[in-house]
Design an enzyme around this catalytic site. Sequence first.
Site, PDB file in Angstrom:
ATOM      1  N   HIS A  12     -27.149 -22.092  -3.228  1.00  0.00           N
ATOM      2  CA  HIS A  12     -26.420 -21.096  -2.680  1.00  0.00           C
ATOM      3  C   HIS A  12     -25.788 -21.306  -1.412  1.00  0.00           C
ATOM      4  O   HIS A  12     -26.744 -21.103  -0.572  1.00  0.00           O
ATOM      5  CB  HIS A  12     -26.591 -19.598  -3.061  1.00  0.00           C
ATOM      6  CG  HIS A  12     -27.665 -19.276  -2.086  1.00  0.00           C
ATOM      7  ND1 HIS A  12     -28.800 -18.434  -2.544  1.00  0.00           N
ATOM      8  CD2 HIS A  12     -27.832 -19.248  -0.587  1.00  0.00           C
ATOM      9  CE1 HIS A  12     -29.717 -18.340  -1.718  1.00  0.00           C
ATOM     10  NE2 HIS A  12     -29.123 -18.741  -0.624  1.00  0.00           N
ATOM     11  N   HIS A 191     -33.954 -26.914   3.085  1.00  0.00           N
ATOM     12  CA  HIS A 191     -32.806 -26.801   4.233  1.00  0.00           C
ATOM     13  C   HIS A 191     -33.719 -25.805   5.225  1.00  0.00           C
ATOM     14  O   HIS A 191     -34.448 -24.942   4.964  1.00  0.00           O
ATOM     15  CB  HIS A 191     -31.593 -26.294   3.656  1.00  0.00           C
ATOM     16  CG  HIS A 191     -31.408 -24.895   3.076  1.00  0.00           C
ATOM     17  ND1 HIS A 191     -32.110 -24.563   2.143  1.00  0.00           N
ATOM     18  CD2 HIS A 191     -30.789 -23.719   3.551  1.00  0.00           C
ATOM     19  CE1 HIS A 191     -31.805 -23.119   1.635  1.00  0.00           C
ATOM     20  NE2 HIS A 191     -31.049 -22.757   2.605  1.00  0.00           N
TER      21      HIS A 191
END
Length: 281
Positions: A12, A191
């Site tokens: 997302h 990330h």
Amino acid sequence: MAQLIGGVATSHIPAIGGAIANGLQQEPYWKPFFDGYPPVRDWLGEQRPDVVVVFYNDHGLNFFLDKMPTFAVGAATEYRNADEGWGIPTTEPVRGEPGLSWHLIETLVGKDFDLVTCQEMLVDHACTLPLKLLWPGECPVTIVPVSINTVQFPLPSARRVWALGEAVGEAIRTWDSDKKVAVIASGGLSHQLDGERAGFINKAFDLQFMDSLVSNPTWATRFSTLELVEQTGTQGVELLMWLAMRAALGTAGGHAVREVHRNYHIPISNTATGLMALACA
Ligand code: DHB
Ligand code: FE
């Protein structure tokens, strides 16, 4: 009893909301990401789940740093989205499934999970974007959001998240309903948005993790939270949602899974994006 059909895990990233709003799906930057979704949409179109349990992490919309539950379960009839400050369009409210919410809460508390139950709950991009990616039109499913803290330390361990996912799977399978249920995991893969390692990505670990969900599903439970942060980044630890989803699908008594589809693409914004659909065999 309700039927658990399988699960979908997806990254997302707020920028996805902007790309959808501006119709950028076929632009060279976005195409390798959005091209992952049609085969998963086709599978969902065949399976037609009525309800989805969404494992996601709230990023400061409903819970802020002053009050941060480790695990929180929504028990509302409707979940509204609101502006989180990313500048992406707010999505329309999503219908809840209070019957499954309360069965899930009672089952989990009965198994000694200490939960926060939310009869009102705003949902952020981590809950709304997977729904938009999987059902670009009107959302045909009701949801039960399950928020897992991956934002403020201490975080729950991978081992604990696996146990939570297993219990959620059992709750779905014992829900007295003829509805079809799917599980969504929202987050990851590697990330890191801030600090000295901002931009950190670990493709080798991501791919091994995706493989493990099929071939050796508890593999990631061997890592401590700090080891997962080291391997995947401070926000990559959102992959805990994928682990919860896989645990919900089950491993005992022939609950094997069949891989329907996967996609992996680096980068969208700062993130190595992953997508994986697993069907209950
Ligand atoms: C990004 C990734 C996330 O998981 C998030 O919640 C916000 C931003 C990014 O890569 O921009
Ligand atoms: Fe995130």
